[in-house]
Design a protein around this motif. Structure first.
Motif, PDB file in Angstrom:
ATOM      1  N   PRO A  91      42.633  53.834  46.112  1.00 23.09           N
ATOM      2  CA  PRO A  91      42.827  53.340  44.750  1.00 23.09           C
ATOM      3  C   PRO A  91      44.135  52.565  44.604  1.00 23.09           C
ATOM      4  O   PRO A  91      45.087  52.775  45.358  1.00 23.09           O
ATOM      5  CB  PRO A  91      42.843  54.619  43.911  1.00 23.09           C
ATOM      6  N   ALA A  92      44.160  51.683  43.620  1.00 21.85           N
ATOM      7  CA  ALA A  92      45.378  50.938  43.309  1.00 21.85           C
ATOM      8  C   ALA A  92      46.386  51.860  42.628  1.00 21.85           C
ATOM      9  O   ALA A  92      46.009  52.767  41.888  1.00 21.85           O
ATOM     10  CB  ALA A  92      45.057  49.757  42.409  1.00 21.85           C
ATOM     11  N   THR A  93      47.662  51.624  42.870  1.00 23.39           N
ATOM     12  CA  THR A  93      48.722  52.445  42.261  1.00 23.39           C
ATOM     13  C   THR A  93      49.589  51.654  41.289  1.00 23.39           C
ATOM     14  O   THR A  93      50.294  52.252  40.483  1.00 23.39           O
ATOM     15  CB  THR A  93      49.621  53.054  43.341  1.00 23.39           C
ATOM     16  N   MET A  94      49.563  50.317  41.336  1.00 25.58           N
ATOM     17  CA  MET A  94      50.393  49.489  40.462  1.00 25.58           C
ATOM     18  C   MET A  94      49.583  48.999  39.270  1.00 25.58           C
ATOM     19  O   MET A  94      48.439  48.565  39.419  1.00 25.58           O
ATOM     20  CB  MET A  94      50.940  48.271  41.215  1.00 25.58           C
ATOM     21  N   ALA A  95      50.177  49.048  38.089  1.00 25.12           N
ATOM     22  CA  ALA A  95      49.560  48.482  36.899  1.00 25.12           C
ATOM     23  C   ALA A  95      49.791  46.969  36.883  1.00 25.12           C
ATOM     24  O   ALA A  95      50.725  46.454  37.501  1.00 25.12           O
ATOM     25  CB  ALA A  95      50.148  49.115  35.645  1.00 25.12           C
ATOM     26  N   PHE A  96      48.937  46.264  36.155  1.00 27.27           N
ATOM     27  CA  PHE A  96      48.989  44.802  36.180  1.00 27.27           C
ATOM     28  C   PHE A  96      50.338  44.233  35.714  1.00 27.27           C
ATOM     29  O   PHE A  96      50.848  43.295  36.342  1.00 27.27           O
ATOM     30  CB  PHE A  96      47.844  44.222  35.348  1.00 27.27           C
ATOM     31  N   PRO A  97      50.969  44.746  34.665  1.00 25.24           N
ATOM     32  CA  PRO A  97      52.278  44.188  34.275  1.00 25.24           C
ATOM     33  C   PRO A  97      53.322  44.292  35.388  1.00 25.24           C
ATOM     34  O   PRO A  97      54.154  43.384  35.558  1.00 25.24           O
ATOM     35  CB  PRO A  97      52.682  45.029  33.057  1.00 25.24           C
ATOM     36  N   ASP A  98      53.291  45.366  36.163  1.00 22.99           N
ATOM     37  CA  ASP A  98      54.225  45.519  37.280  1.00 22.99           C
ATOM     38  C   ASP A  98      53.898  44.540  38.403  1.00 22.99           C
ATOM     39  O   ASP A  98      54.795  44.003  39.074  1.00 22.99           O
ATOM     40  CB  ASP A  98      54.190  46.948  37.807  1.00 22.99           C
ATOM     41  N   ILE A  99      52.612  44.305  38.607  1.00 24.58           N
ATOM     42  CA  ILE A  99      52.187  43.323  39.608  1.00 24.58           C
ATOM     43  C   ILE A  99      52.692  41.936  39.233  1.00 24.58           C
ATOM     44  O   ILE A  99      53.228  41.200  40.077  1.00 24.58           O
ATOM     45  CB  ILE A  99      50.648  43.338  39.732  1.00 24.58           C
ATOM     46  N   VAL A 100      52.532  41.569  37.971  1.00 26.58           N
ATOM     47  CA  VAL A 100      52.988  40.256  37.501  1.00 26.58           C
ATOM     48  C   VAL A 100      54.498  40.119  37.679  1.00 26.58           C
ATOM     49  O   VAL A 100      54.994  39.101  38.180  1.00 26.58           O
ATOM     50  CB  VAL A 100      52.601  40.051  36.026  1.00 26.58           C
ATOM     51  N   ARG A 101      55.240  41.144  37.287  1.00 27.12           N
ATOM     52  CA  ARG A 101      56.706  41.104  37.402  1.00 27.12           C
ATOM     53  C   ARG A 101      57.143  40.915  38.848  1.00 27.12           C
ATOM     54  O   ARG A 101      57.950  40.024  39.157  1.00 27.12           O
ATOM     55  CB  ARG A 101      57.289  42.407  36.846  1.00 27.12           C
ATOM     56  N   ASP A 102      56.608  41.724  39.751  1.00 27.54           N
ATOM     57  CA  ASP A 102      57.032  41.650  41.150  1.00 27.54           C
ATOM     58  C   ASP A 102      56.548  40.370  41.816  1.00 27.54           C
ATOM     59  O   ASP A 102      57.239  39.805  42.682  1.00 27.54           O
ATOM     60  CB  ASP A 102      56.508  42.869  41.917  1.00 27.54           C
ATOM     61  N   ALA A 103      55.363  39.897  41.423  1.00 29.09           N
ATOM     62  CA  ALA A 103      54.843  38.656  42.001  1.00 29.09           C
ATOM     63  C   ALA A 103      55.711  37.468  41.609  1.00 29.09           C
ATOM     64  O   ALA A 103      56.034  36.615  42.448  1.00 29.09           O
ATOM     65  CB  ALA A 103      53.397  38.438  41.557  1.00 29.09           C
ATOM     66  N   HIS A 104      56.126  37.396  40.362  1.00 30.45           N
ATOM     67  CA  HIS A 104      56.964  36.285  39.921  1.00 30.45           C
ATOM     68  C   HIS A 104      58.349  36.334  40.561  1.00 30.45           C
ATOM     69  O   HIS A 104      58.982  35.285  40.766  1.00 30.45           O
ATOM     70  CB  HIS A 104      57.088  36.302  38.399  1.00 30.45           C
ATOM     71  N   HIS A 105      58.798  37.532  40.888  1.00 30.45           N
ATOM     72  CA  HIS A 105      60.086  37.650  41.584  1.00 30.45           C
ATOM     73  C   HIS A 105      59.975  37.147  43.024  1.00 30.45           C
ATOM     74  O   HIS A 105      60.862  36.424  43.505  1.00 30.45           O
ATOM     75  CB  HIS A 105      60.554  39.106  41.573  1.00 30.45           C
ATOM     76  N   ALA A 106      58.902  37.524  43.700  1.00 29.88           N
ATOM     77  CA  ALA A 106      58.725  37.129  45.112  1.00 29.88           C
ATOM     78  C   ALA A 106      58.217  35.701  45.258  1.00 29.88           C
ATOM     79  O   ALA A 106      58.571  35.009  46.215  1.00 29.88           O
ATOM     80  CB  ALA A 106      57.756  38.090  45.808  1.00 29.88           C
TER      81      ALA A 106
END
Length: 218
Positions: free
Chosen positions: A182-197
């Protein structure tokens, strides 16, 4: 809503055990639409039974698939014509990606098996200038809107399963036999980390419990 959905999902799992269809393959044609008409090399991370890697050969001169599971890699090799310009290896996508760079990197329903930011950073390192990264991922349900979107997807999901199997019971396709988690990250956290990387990355929630990420290397 949050108390009813688990019961609905259990019923849905029982239905799909008898009428399976590959939610990830549903996005393969969409992935192709994000890519140039022709390119030199592609890497498919978490290549599974090789369906997307083989599809990428319609655009790429050479395609490489990597997956950590030796059983599914063996199956991918069995399903691939010897003359096809695609190879598969067993390996850890964070540490054992074959030397690139690659014009295209795809990663479908796999990145949640890895440290998210580390994976994006590694993909960026292996992407050629002007190259394209496409991720189809899974996010953990967290907000009310997450549950509402999932509720909307349920009737479409059942209809797709019925249509693809022509109303009959069917065995699971090879693409659905790889280990999952199963996935462990929520979508807002994914967006935040993706925009950082990956500054400028485009992310969007999708039906069938998926999200997409597209990023172009400059």
């Amino acid at each position: 809503m949050t108390t009813l959905l688990p019961r609905i999902f259990r019923a849905l799992e029982q239905f799909h055990a008898a009428h399976p269809w590959d939610h990830n393959a549903h996005y393969h044609r969409w992935i192709l639409r994000q890519l140039p008409s022709r390119f030199d090399s592609a890497l498919d991370v978490g290549s599974g039974s090789g369906d997307l890697a083989r599809l990428l050969t319609s655009r790429a001169r050479a395609v490489h698939g990597i997956d950590v599971d030796p059983t599914i890699v063996a199956r991918a090799r069995e399903l691939t014509a010897p003359a096809a310009p695609v190879t598969f290896t067993v390996g850890d996508a964070l540490n054992e990606i074959p030397p690139g760079p690659y014009d295209v990197i795809t990663c479908v329903a796999t990145i949640h098996h890895m440290p998210f930011s580390d994976a994006l950073t590694r993909f960026r390192k292996h992407l050629a200038p002007g190259g394209t990264l496409v991720v189809v991922g899974l996010a953990r349900q967290q907000s009310r809107s997450d549950f509402l979107l999932d509720a909307v997807a349920i009737p479409s999901n059942v209809a797709m399963a019925w249509i693809k199997n022509k109303g009959h019971k069917a065995p699971r396709p090879a693409s659905m036999t790889a280990p999952t988690q199963p996935a462990t990250m929520a979508f807002p956290d994914i967006v935040r980390d993706a925009h950082h990387a990956l500054p400028g990355a485009r992310l969007r929630r999708r039906l069938f419990w998926r999200y997409t990420l597209v990023w172009h290397q400059h």
